[in-house]
Design an enzyme around this catalytic site. Structure first.
Site, short mmCIF file in Angstrom:
data_model
loop_
_atom_site.label_atom_id
_atom_site.label_comp_id
_atom_site.label_asym_id
_atom_site.label_seq_id
_atom_site.Cartn_x
_atom_site.Cartn_y
_atom_site.Cartn_z
N CYS A 2 18.20 47.46 -20.23
CA CYS A 2 17.52 46.16 -20.24
C CYS A 2 16.96 45.88 -18.85
O CYS A 2 17.42 46.44 -17.87
CB CYS A 2 18.50 45.05 -20.60
SG CYS A 2 19.40 45.38 -22.11
N TRP A 75 17.37 45.87 -24.74
CA TRP A 75 17.62 47.09 -25.52
C TRP A 75 18.96 46.82 -26.18
O TRP A 75 20.00 46.76 -25.51
CB TRP A 75 17.70 48.30 -24.59
CG TRP A 75 17.83 49.61 -25.27
CD1 TRP A 75 16.82 50.38 -25.79
CD2 TRP A 75 19.03 50.36 -25.48
NE1 TRP A 75 17.34 51.54 -26.31
CE2 TRP A 75 18.69 51.55 -26.13
CE3 TRP A 75 20.39 50.12 -25.19
CZ2 TRP A 75 19.64 52.52 -26.50
CZ3 TRP A 75 21.32 51.08 -25.55
CH2 TRP A 75 20.93 52.25 -26.20
N ASN A 99 22.35 42.21 -18.08
CA ASN A 99 22.37 43.64 -18.42
C ASN A 99 23.82 44.10 -18.40
O ASN A 99 24.60 43.65 -17.56
CB ASN A 99 21.63 44.46 -17.36
CG ASN A 99 20.14 44.31 -17.46
OD1 ASN A 99 19.63 43.66 -18.36
ND2 ASN A 99 19.43 44.91 -16.52
N GLY A 100 24.16 45.03 -19.27
CA GLY A 100 25.53 45.54 -19.30
C GLY A 100 26.22 45.12 -20.59
O GLY A 100 25.58 44.67 -21.54
N LYS A 481 13.31 67.50 -25.11
CA LYS A 481 12.00 66.84 -24.99
C LYS A 481 11.39 66.66 -26.38
O LYS A 481 10.85 65.60 -26.69
CB LYS A 481 11.03 67.65 -24.12
CG LYS A 481 11.30 67.73 -22.65
CD LYS A 481 10.94 66.49 -21.86
CE LYS A 481 12.05 65.50 -21.81
NZ LYS A 481 13.10 65.61 -20.85
N GLU A 484 13.25 63.95 -28.29
CA GLU A 484 13.08 62.62 -27.73
C GLU A 484 11.77 61.98 -28.15
O GLU A 484 11.74 60.81 -28.52
CB GLU A 484 13.10 62.68 -26.20
CG GLU A 484 14.45 62.74 -25.58
CD GLU A 484 14.37 62.81 -24.05
OE1 GLU A 484 15.08 62.07 -23.40
OE2 GLU A 484 13.58 63.63 -23.52
N HIS A 500 25.65 84.42 -34.43
CA HIS A 500 26.90 83.75 -34.77
C HIS A 500 26.68 82.47 -35.56
O HIS A 500 27.53 81.58 -35.55
CB HIS A 500 27.71 83.49 -33.50
CG HIS A 500 28.06 84.75 -32.76
ND1 HIS A 500 28.89 85.71 -33.28
CD2 HIS A 500 27.63 85.24 -31.56
CE1 HIS A 500 28.99 86.73 -32.44
NE2 HIS A 500 28.21 86.47 -31.39
N LYS A 599 15.25 54.33 -20.56
CA LYS A 599 15.08 55.19 -19.40
C LYS A 599 16.35 55.28 -18.57
O LYS A 599 16.72 56.34 -18.10
CB LYS A 599 13.93 54.63 -18.56
CG LYS A 599 13.62 55.42 -17.31
CD LYS A 599 12.95 56.71 -17.67
CE LYS A 599 12.73 57.60 -16.47
NZ LYS A 599 12.57 59.00 -16.90
C1 G6P Z 1 18.52 58.63 -20.29
C2 G6P Z 1 17.09 59.06 -20.07
C3 G6P Z 1 17.06 60.56 -19.77
C4 G6P Z 1 17.93 60.88 -18.58
C5 G6P Z 1 19.37 60.37 -18.78
C6 G6P Z 1 20.16 60.44 -17.49
O1 G6P Z 1 19.03 59.20 -21.45
O2 G6P Z 1 16.31 58.77 -21.20
O3 G6P Z 1 15.72 60.93 -19.48
O4 G6P Z 1 17.96 62.26 -18.39
O5 G6P Z 1 19.34 59.00 -19.16
O6 G6P Z 1 19.59 59.57 -16.56
P1 G6P Z 1 19.65 59.72 -15.01
O7 G6P Z 1 18.88 58.55 -14.47
O8 G6P Z 1 21.11 59.65 -14.62
O9 G6P Z 1 19.06 61.02 -14.64
#
Ligand code: G6P
Length: 604
Positions: A2, A75, A99-100, A481, A484, A500, A599
C-alpha cells in the site's frame, strides 16, 4: 505494497496527494482514497475502487480544498477491495491511513464494539481510527493519542493520522512499515516512499523503528519508542525526479528492461579498479568461511545464482534460502558466517525479519545488496552494497535483478581475494564484468525476434523452462516473469531432473524454453533436449554459436551473443524478460501492475 502520502501546507494539498498516489500506484492498487481538512474545519473524505485516476476524476468534479490531508492506495489484506474498505478510515474527527497488518485487530475490534464504536469496514486498520478517537475523547492531543494507542497494537504499521480539531497537524508512527518525512519551506510531507514526494521536495528524513513524528507546517518533531525527542538525519535525495516517468516507452517494464546496460554501468562505477575489486568496498572478508543468502522472489533467484559463483570461484560455502522460511527455522550458524540479504526495495517484511533473526543467531556480519538508499535493510545491516538500478516501478523486477547479479559478482570477487585456490577469480570477474554492459545491449537487439516468438506462447496454458548449473535459477526467473505478467502457468526445472517427473507433461501443447550457453554442462543439456524432442515437445533454445545446437524439427534456436560463461546468467536473462513482456502485450494484461501482485511486500 500500500502507499501513503500526507501533507500539511498553506496551499491546497489535493494535487500533491494525488500525484504522490500516482507515483506510488505501482506498490498496491485495488482502491485509493484521500481525507482533506478545509479551512473551515470540514473533513472531506473521498474513496474509489480501482485506479488513482478514478479518485482524481472524483476529486476534480467535487473539488477538495484544504491544506491538511492524507491519502492512500490500498492492496487488500483484510477485507475485499471495496470503497468501504479503502483508506482513510475515520472515527469522529480522526482519519487514518495505514500500511501493514494489525495482528490483534479482532480482539481490539470486539473491545471497541463493546464500548459502542461502530465499524464500517472489514479492515484491520479501522481499529486504529477508533483507538486514537478514544484517546482523544479522553482528553489527549493527537500526538499523545497516537503514542498511547500504539501501545495496544501488535503487528506492523506505518500510519499517518489527522484530527479535524487540530487543523495544522499530522502525526505519523512507524513500526515495521517504512515512512519518510519530506521537508519543504513552510510545508511538510510524509510518504511511504520518497518517490511520492519528489515533485515537492528533495530533503528527506527516514523514520526509524518505533518513531512517532509530530508534523506541522513549520516544524517536525520526532520521538523514539520511549517517547524521547530524537533527531533523524535529513539528507538530499539522489533519486531522479523523473524516475516515475515512462518516457518514450509504452510500459515501465519495457523502459526498465532497456535501462539495464546503463544500470549495470552505474552499479559497477567505482567498484572495479585496474582489474581488481575496489578494496575499500567491502573491507577484508578473508575471515568469512560461510555465506548465508536470504531473499524473496526475484531477489531470491539472484541469490541462487550467486551460490554457484561464490562456491566455484571463491571457494566459500554458501547457502541460499527464501526469507519467509529462514526467519522461522532454527538454522545452525557456523562461526565466521556472513549473512547476505538481497532486496530491490530494502523493505520486504520477510527479508527484514530474516536479517533481524540473523543478528540474534550470531552471524559475524551482515551485508545487504539493495537498490534503495536509506531503506530499512540498508540501515539495519552492517554493510551495504548498493545496486544503482534507479527507481524500479514495474512490479515484475528486471533491472533490479541484473544489477543484483552484477553486485553479487563483485561480492564473489571480494570474497575470493587472498584465498588459496581462488587467485584467478578476481581478475576473471573484473574482466567479464567490464564486457557486460555491451553484451546486455547486444542481447536487447533480440527484441524483434522475441516479439515474434511470443506469438507461440500467447495461446498456451503452460510452459516449461529448463537450465542447468547457474542457468537453473535463470530458468526459474524466466518462469516467474511469465507467470507474473502473462498469467501463464510456468515451471522451471533443472534439466537433469526432467526424467523424474516433468517429462510426463511433455506434449505439443507445452512450449519448452531452454537456456543453453556454452559451458561445462552444455553436452549434458543437449541430452536433456533430446529427451524432450523424442517426446514431441516444442523447444525454444537460447544458445550461442559455440554451444553448437542446430535448429531442427520442433526446435527453434535463438542466437545469443558470445560471452564468458561467468556472466551468461545475466546476459541470458534479457531475452526471457523480453519474452514475458511481449507475451503479456499480446494477451493484453496489465504489464506494470499485474493482478493481485504488489511491488514492495511490506507485510508478512
Ligand atoms: C515482490 C515483487 C518482486 C520482488 C519481491 C522481493 O514479490 O513483486 O518483484 O522480487 O517482492 O522484493 P525485494 O524488494 O525484496 O527485492
Amino acid at each position: 505494497m500500500c502507499g501513503i502520502v500526507g501533507a500539511v501546507a498553506q496551499r491546497d494539498v489535493i494535487e500533491i496527494l494525488l500525484e504522490g498516489l500516482r507515483r506510488l500506484e505501482y506498490r498496491g492498487y485495488d482502491s485509493a482514497g484521500v481525507a482533506v481538512l478545509d479551512n473551515h474545519g470540514q473533513l472531506q473524505r473521498l474513496r474509489r475502487l480501482g485506479k488513482v485516476q478514478a479518485l482524481a476524476d472524483a476529486a476534480a468534479e467535487i473539488g477538495v480544498p484544504g491544506g491538511l490531508g492524507i491519502a492512500h492506495t490500498r492492496w487488500a489484506t483484510h477485507g475485499e477491495p471495496s470503497e468501504a474498505n479503502a483508506h482513510p478510515h475515520v472515527s469522529g474527527d480522526i482519519a487514518v491511513v495505514h500500511n501493514g497488518i494489525i495482528e490483534n485487530h479482532a480482539s481490539l475490534r470486539a473491545e471497541l464494539q463493546a464500548q459502542g464504536y461502530v465499524f464500517t469496514s472489514q479492515t484491520d486498520t479501522e481499529v486504529i481510527a477508533h483507538l486514537v478517537a478514544r484517546e482523544v475523547s479522553a482528553g489527549a492531543d493527537l500526538l499523545v493519542a497516537v503514542q498511547n494507542a500504539r501501545q495496544s497494537l501488535h503487528g506492523a504499521y506505518g500510519m499517518v493520522v489527522l484530527n479535524a480539531r487540530e487543523p495544522e497537524r499530522l502525526v505519523a508512527a512507524r513500526s515495521g512499515s517504512p515512512l519518510v518525512i519530506g521537508y519543504g519551506i513552510g510545508e511538510h510531507f510524509i510518504a511511504s516512499d520518497q518517490l511520492a514526494l519528489l515533485p515537492v521536495t528533495r530533503r528527506f528524513a527516514f523514520l526509524e523503528e518505533g518513531d512517532v513524528a509530530d508534523i506541522n507546517r513549520k516544524q517536525v518533531q520526532i520521538y523514539n519508542r520511549q517517547n524521547q525527542p530524537v533527531q533523524r538525519e535529513i539528507s538530499d535525495s539522489t533519486v531522479e525526479h523523473d524516475a516515475g516517468d515512462k518516457g518514450e516507452y509504452r510500459h515501465y517494464m519495457l523502459k526498465e528492461i532497456h535501462e539495464q546496460p546503463q544500470a549495470i554501468i552505474n552499479t559497477l562505477e567505482g567498484r572495479l579498479h585496474n582489474g581488481q575489486i575496489n578494496a575499500e568496498l567491502l573491507g577484508d572478508l578473508s575471515d568469512i568461511d560461510q555465506v548465508q543468502i536470504v531473499a524473496c522472489g526475484t531477489s531470491y533467484h539472484a541469490g541462487m545464482t550467486a551460490r554457484y559463483w561464490i562456491e566455484a570461484l571463491a571457494g566459500v560455502a554458501c547457502n541460499v534460502e527464501i526469507a519467509s522460511e529462514f526467519r522461522y527455522r532454527q538454522p545452525v550458524v557456523r562461526p565466521n558466517s556472513l549473512l547476505v540479504t538481497i532486496s530491490q526495495s530494502g523493505e520486504t517484511a520477510d527479508t527484514l525479519a530474516a536479517l533481524r533473526r540473523g543478528k540474534e543467531l550470531g552471524f559475524a556480519r551482515s551485508l545487504t545488496i539493495c537498490n534503495v538508499p536509506g531503506s530499512s535493510l540498508v540501515r539495519e545491516s552492517d554493510m551495504a552494497l548498493m545496486t544503482r538500478a534507479g527507481a524500479e516501478i514495474g512490479v515484475a523486477s528486471t533491472k533490479a535483478f541484473t544489477t543484483q547479479l552484477t553486485a553479487l559478482l563483485v561480492l564473489t570477487g571480494a570474497l575470493a581475494r587472498g584465498r588459496a585456490g581462488a587467485e584467478q577469480a578476481e581478475a576473471r570477474i573484473c574482466s567479464a564484468l567490464a564486457s557486460l554492459p555491451a553484451l546486455v545491449k547486444q542481447a536487447l537487439r533480440m527484441s524483434q525476434s522475441i516479439e515474434q516468438l511470443a506469438e507461440r506462447f500467447a495461446e498456451k496454458q503452460h510452459a516449461l523452462f529448463l537450465g542447468r548449473g547457474d542457468q537453473y535459477p535463470i530458468a526459474m526467473e524466466g518462469a516467474l516473469k511469465l507467470k507474473e505478467i502473462s498469467y501463464i502457468h510456468a515451471e522451471a526445472y533443472a534439466a537433469g531432473e526432467l526424467k523424474h517427473g516433468p517429462l510426463a507433461l511433455i506434449d505439443a501443447d507445452m512450449p519448452i524454453v531452454v537456456v543453453a550457453p556454452h559451458n561445462d554442462l552444455v553436452e549434458k543439456l543437449k541430452s536433456n533436449i533430446e529427451e524432450v524432442r523424442a517426446r514431441g515437445g516444442e523447444l525454444f533454445v537460447f544458445a550461442g554459436e559455440a554451444a553448437q545446437i542446430e535448429p531442427a524439427a520442433n526446435m527453434q534456436v535463438l542466437a545469443m551473443p558470445h560471452c564468458d560463461d561467468l556472466i551468461a546468467p545475466i546476459v541470458y536473462t534479457l531475452p526471457l524478460q523480453l519474452l514475458s513482456y511481449y507475451v503479456a502485450i499480446i494477451k493484453g494484461t496489465d504489464v506494470d501492475q499485474p493482478r493481485n501482485l504488489a511491488k514492495s511486500v511490506t507485510v508478512e
